[in-house]
Design a protein around this motif. Sequence first.
Motif, mmCIF file in Angstrom:
data_model
loop_
_atom_site.group_PDB
_atom_site.id
_atom_site.type_symbol
_atom_site.label_atom_id
_atom_site.label_comp_id
_atom_site.label_asym_id
_atom_site.label_seq_id
_atom_site.Cartn_x
_atom_site.Cartn_y
_atom_site.Cartn_z
ATOM 1 N N LEU A 1 -46.890 5.450 -48.626
ATOM 2 C CA LEU A 1 -45.854 5.231 -49.641
ATOM 3 C C LEU A 1 -44.538 4.761 -49.028
ATOM 4 O O LEU A 1 -43.572 4.492 -49.762
ATOM 5 N N HIS A 2 -44.484 4.727 -47.688
ATOM 6 C CA HIS A 2 -43.264 4.359 -46.944
ATOM 7 C C HIS A 2 -42.121 5.320 -47.265
ATOM 8 O O HIS A 2 -40.975 4.921 -47.477
ATOM 9 N N PHE A 3 -42.453 6.610 -47.323
ATOM 10 C CA PHE A 3 -41.477 7.657 -47.618
ATOM 11 C C PHE A 3 -41.099 8.396 -46.341
ATOM 12 O O PHE A 3 -41.954 8.694 -45.500
ATOM 13 N N SER A 4 -39.825 8.713 -46.221
ATOM 14 C CA SER A 4 -39.387 9.724 -45.252
ATOM 15 C C SER A 4 -39.532 11.077 -45.928
ATOM 16 O O SER A 4 -39.766 11.147 -47.149
ATOM 17 N N PRO A 5 -39.400 12.196 -45.195
ATOM 18 C CA PRO A 5 -39.471 13.502 -45.853
ATOM 19 C C PRO A 5 -38.470 13.641 -46.998
ATOM 20 O O PRO A 5 -38.806 14.194 -48.055
ATOM 21 N N ALA A 6 -37.247 13.133 -46.795
ATOM 22 C CA ALA A 6 -36.238 13.213 -47.861
ATOM 23 C C ALA A 6 -36.644 12.365 -49.062
ATOM 24 O O ALA A 6 -36.460 12.774 -50.220
ATOM 25 N N ASP A 7 -37.212 11.179 -48.795
ATOM 26 C CA ASP A 7 -37.673 10.326 -49.895
ATOM 27 C C ASP A 7 -38.792 11.007 -50.678
ATOM 28 O O ASP A 7 -38.850 10.924 -51.908
ATOM 29 N N ALA A 8 -39.693 11.655 -49.960
ATOM 30 C CA ALA A 8 -40.813 12.328 -50.621
ATOM 31 C C ALA A 8 -40.323 13.441 -51.534
ATOM 32 O O ALA A 8 -40.791 13.582 -52.668
ATOM 33 N N VAL A 9 -39.362 14.236 -51.048
ATOM 34 C CA VAL A 9 -38.812 15.329 -51.863
ATOM 35 C C VAL A 9 -38.146 14.761 -53.120
ATOM 36 O O VAL A 9 -38.347 15.273 -54.231
ATOM 37 N N SER A 10 -37.367 13.693 -52.954
ATOM 38 C CA SER A 10 -36.691 13.078 -54.103
ATOM 39 C C SER A 10 -37.689 12.524 -55.106
ATOM 40 O O SER A 10 -37.528 12.683 -56.326
ATOM 41 N N ALA A 11 -38.742 11.864 -54.606
ATOM 42 C CA ALA A 11 -39.750 11.282 -55.496
ATOM 43 C C ALA A 11 -40.496 12.360 -56.263
ATOM 44 O O ALA A 11 -40.805 12.198 -57.450
ATOM 45 N N ILE A 12 -40.797 13.470 -55.595
ATOM 46 C CA ILE A 12 -41.503 14.573 -56.262
ATOM 47 C C ILE A 12 -40.622 15.191 -57.340
ATOM 48 O O ILE A 12 -41.078 15.448 -58.461
ATOM 49 N N MET A 13 -39.350 15.417 -57.031
ATOM 50 C CA MET A 13 -38.447 16.037 -57.999
ATOM 51 C C MET A 13 -38.204 15.138 -59.203
ATOM 52 O O MET A 13 -38.005 15.625 -60.323
ATOM 53 N N ALA A 14 -38.223 13.804 -58.985
ATOM 54 C CA ALA A 14 -37.981 12.868 -60.084
ATOM 55 C C ALA A 14 -39.214 12.645 -60.948
ATOM 56 O O ALA A 14 -39.105 12.130 -62.068
ATOM 57 N N ASP A 15 -40.371 13.025 -60.456
ATOM 58 C CA ASP A 15 -41.613 12.810 -61.188
ATOM 59 C C ASP A 15 -41.730 13.820 -62.328
ATOM 60 O O ASP A 15 -41.455 15.004 -62.155
ATOM 61 N N GLU A 16 -42.162 13.341 -63.505
ATOM 62 C CA GLU A 16 -42.286 14.241 -64.666
ATOM 63 C C GLU A 16 -43.353 15.310 -64.456
ATOM 64 O O GLU A 16 -43.333 16.355 -65.108
ATOM 65 N N ARG A 17 -44.260 15.072 -63.513
ATOM 66 C CA ARG A 17 -45.305 16.058 -63.226
ATOM 67 C C ARG A 17 -44.799 17.214 -62.378
ATOM 68 O O ARG A 17 -45.567 18.140 -62.087
ATOM 69 N N SER A 18 -43.536 17.169 -61.953
ATOM 70 C CA SER A 18 -42.996 18.250 -61.121
ATOM 71 C C SER A 18 -42.470 19.424 -61.949
ATOM 72 O O SER A 18 -41.898 20.365 -61.395
#
Length: 476
Positions: A200-217
């Motif tokens: 996904l070309h995510f850093s750890p910080a990017d992954a956390v942000s993407a998870i929190m922004a996802d409606e499935r979180s």
Amino acid sequence: MIVVVTILVYFAALMLLGRWSARRATNDTFFRGERRSPWRLVAFGMVGASISGVTFVSVPGMVLSSGMTYLQLCLGFILGYLAVAFVLLPLYYRLNLTSIYAYLGQRLGRRSYLSGASFFLLSKMMGTAVKFYVACLVVQQFAAAPHGIPFALTVVLMVLLIWLYTHRGGVRTLVFTDTLQTLCLFTALLFIIWLVMRQLHFSPADAVSAIMADERSRVFVFSDWASPQCFWKQLLSGAFIVVVMTGLDQDMMQKNLTCRTLREAQKNMCSYGVAFVPANLLFLALGILLAQLFQGQGIALPTQGDELLPQFIAHSSHPLLVALFTLGIVAASFSSADSALTALTTSYCVDIRCRPSDERLRRRVHLLMCVLLVVCILIIRMVNSTSLIDAIYTIVSYTYGPLLGLFAFGLFCRRGVRDRWVPLVCVASPLLCFLLDAGCRHLLGYRFGYELLLINGLLTATGLLALSVGKVRFRI
């Protein structure tokens, strides 16, 4: 070959640990670990022992249907572990129990004792067969089938390996092998997460942000009281699930009772109880990242959540990923299966036969339990139906209710009971729960969730109260 070599190295490590830990082993070593286990080691190993191969596959896929609401149940687990640590563990240590069901014999009578032990033997064997079936399927697909090894032989070899490293040391061996298995399981999990983030070309910080922004979180559900995901239902159910499936389960309690003192056992229980939240958070986070990866690559999400992680593994070209996925499944499944076989052997020798010091009987029973596990797995394979697996899990969930009712009555009621009628109550309560669930589904459209366990226990306790006699002198 990478998969085969990985599994062989893993099994070799288990065998070495089993041989080292079983030196000068006796029945006390097999059943109680001589009460010398370091609590930190037990706590770390218990995290992996509580996560089966089914959990490894299923929990990431839960985000497709219910988001991260499973964490509500995990928060309830913490309350349950506190109850086990400060209510049940002091009782077990005070009575110096080898099998926790011996308490029922002292408090209620012989038939109550046999009822509790029998329900445990039935539910644990069936549940273990389903969980270990998953591991056998994975090993068959990635390692055995390419070499022409039939499924039946794969099952026999895997169960034989468990017998080889546990038949002497028992629970003492499990304390050390569980540590290795937990380490392997989370190594595999973290590597899979890292690989998904990389795609996904995510850093750890990017992954956390993407998870929190996802409606499935979404974690908490307060608005819909009828939903099985309602926070208060999940919290209360999580607490009682732990009390029943850990505190009243010989398999889960046997390693806790190997700690040197009650205080150390309580530290162990609280530590791995809290660790369940971040552990399952990792599994759910992986599920969201996998869903985002599938959507980003234009791949349709699977209709069944259980297919999410296996589908990613199947389409991956990274050989190390397949090896570690196999290792994670095998480690999780072995960690639950080896302890289950040890607990089944303990319960039969101590509870049913009342011969805790007979080493010859213990060796024979342990081998018999291994054979029964093989037979159960092959029956599941022969039927090859997901509805059968669902039915087995339903039966297992129903059989824990009577244990909850028996222990609740014994702990919180001062009265005795007409012991000969107790088996009838323990059989009737799950049947009434089944009829209640079916009736509510048909007439009201309401489907019970985990709260059915509480109703099952309540019905059992009510039945025991109806059979109760005068007060008894028994101090817990």
